[in-house]
Design an enzyme around this catalytic site. Sequence first.
Site, short mmCIF file in Angstrom:
data_model
loop_
_atom_site.label_atom_id
_atom_site.label_comp_id
_atom_site.label_asym_id
_atom_site.label_seq_id
_atom_site.Cartn_x
_atom_site.Cartn_y
_atom_site.Cartn_z
N TRP A 167 0.83 -1.21 0.00
CA TRP A 167 0.00 0.00 0.00
C TRP A 167 0.87 1.26 0.00
O TRP A 167 0.62 2.22 -0.74
CB TRP A 167 -0.93 -0.02 1.19
CG TRP A 167 -1.48 1.32 1.60
CD1 TRP A 167 -1.32 1.94 2.80
CD2 TRP A 167 -2.29 2.21 0.80
NE1 TRP A 167 -1.97 3.15 2.81
CE2 TRP A 167 -2.57 3.33 1.59
CE3 TRP A 167 -2.79 2.14 -0.49
CZ2 TRP A 167 -3.33 4.40 1.14
CZ3 TRP A 167 -3.55 3.21 -0.97
CH2 TRP A 167 -3.82 4.32 -0.16
N ASP A 253 -9.25 -7.86 5.86
CA ASP A 253 -8.29 -6.77 5.71
C ASP A 253 -6.90 -7.33 5.45
O ASP A 253 -6.35 -8.02 6.31
CB ASP A 253 -8.29 -5.92 6.99
CG ASP A 253 -7.37 -4.72 6.91
OD1 ASP A 253 -6.66 -4.55 5.90
OD2 ASP A 253 -7.36 -3.94 7.88
N HIS A 282 -10.81 -3.50 5.30
CA HIS A 282 -10.03 -2.58 6.13
C HIS A 282 -10.91 -1.48 6.71
O HIS A 282 -10.78 -1.13 7.89
CB HIS A 282 -8.91 -1.98 5.29
CG HIS A 282 -8.07 -0.99 6.03
ND1 HIS A 282 -7.25 -1.33 7.07
CD2 HIS A 282 -7.94 0.36 5.87
CE1 HIS A 282 -6.63 -0.26 7.53
NE2 HIS A 282 -7.04 0.79 6.82
#
Length: 302
Positions: A167, A253, A282
């Site tokens: 991410w 998540d 998430h």
Amino acid sequence: MTIQAIRTPEERFADIPDFDYPVHYVDDLPGYEGLRAAWVDAGPDDADRVFLCLHGEPSWSFLYRKMIPVFLESGARAVAPDFFGFGRSDKPTEAETYSFDFHRNYILALVERLDLKNITLVVQDWGGLIGLTLPVDEKFRARFSRLIVMNTGLGIGKTPSDGFIAWKNYAASTPDLPIGELIARGTPQMTDAEKAAYDAPFPSPDYKMGARRFPELVPIAPEMEGVEVSLKAAAFWKDDFDGASFMAVGDADPVLGPDVMNRLRENIRGCPEPMMVEGGGHFVQEWGEPIARAALKHFGDL
């Protein structure tokens, strides 16, 4: 020092669904003079309890629209600030403005300004990275009583997961982050109007400095800002916390899922077994109503 910032036009928020709560603004918080901070504030001013709801990245207080009604149903007050760079708050345009302490001190200053007491802290993602450190401040600790914690962690100088690194790299290489689309990926029930609401604060890439910058600020190396106060916070939660807590975990998540949250739970004194939200991503507040009801039932509020 003057902080360069831009402000999302108010008309961008004209069609936000299911989030018709009073919005408040202030532009003279100590250390943030000239920057307009925004927060939702609903429920009685003199309520016995205050739910302080801290959003994460790259969302804004809209994320709590499914939990706030349950908190209000219990007779409490709900306060949901927008971090600078997000929501209706001003958005600094220079990367160096953003730091761990910049955001942490903002929440502390806002709590003091509003004189919030008997706070139930409600946190997820960056809301937890910041929020879980707030009780290190003794003035905040005197105002704080309970915790609702979801898909987050403490920045103690370690990488939480491989998913976080992916991410972080993606955010760094994508100046025009597709924010609504990102949140919708793990939230299949989201409508087009809700997706648009997550995009509303960001009319163009110029407004997304905070969204791009936050992943770089997560304290994953020992020398980073935020590690020292996070370590102190870890000691507080493990040894000194004597309040009630409730944990909910979105089990789908890939960044801050069950393994990360189980490690966090072990470090929160008295934290019960978590509520596992099957299929929850998430942004687990998108499953927020049953989470809020379960938390308040656990606390004895409903």
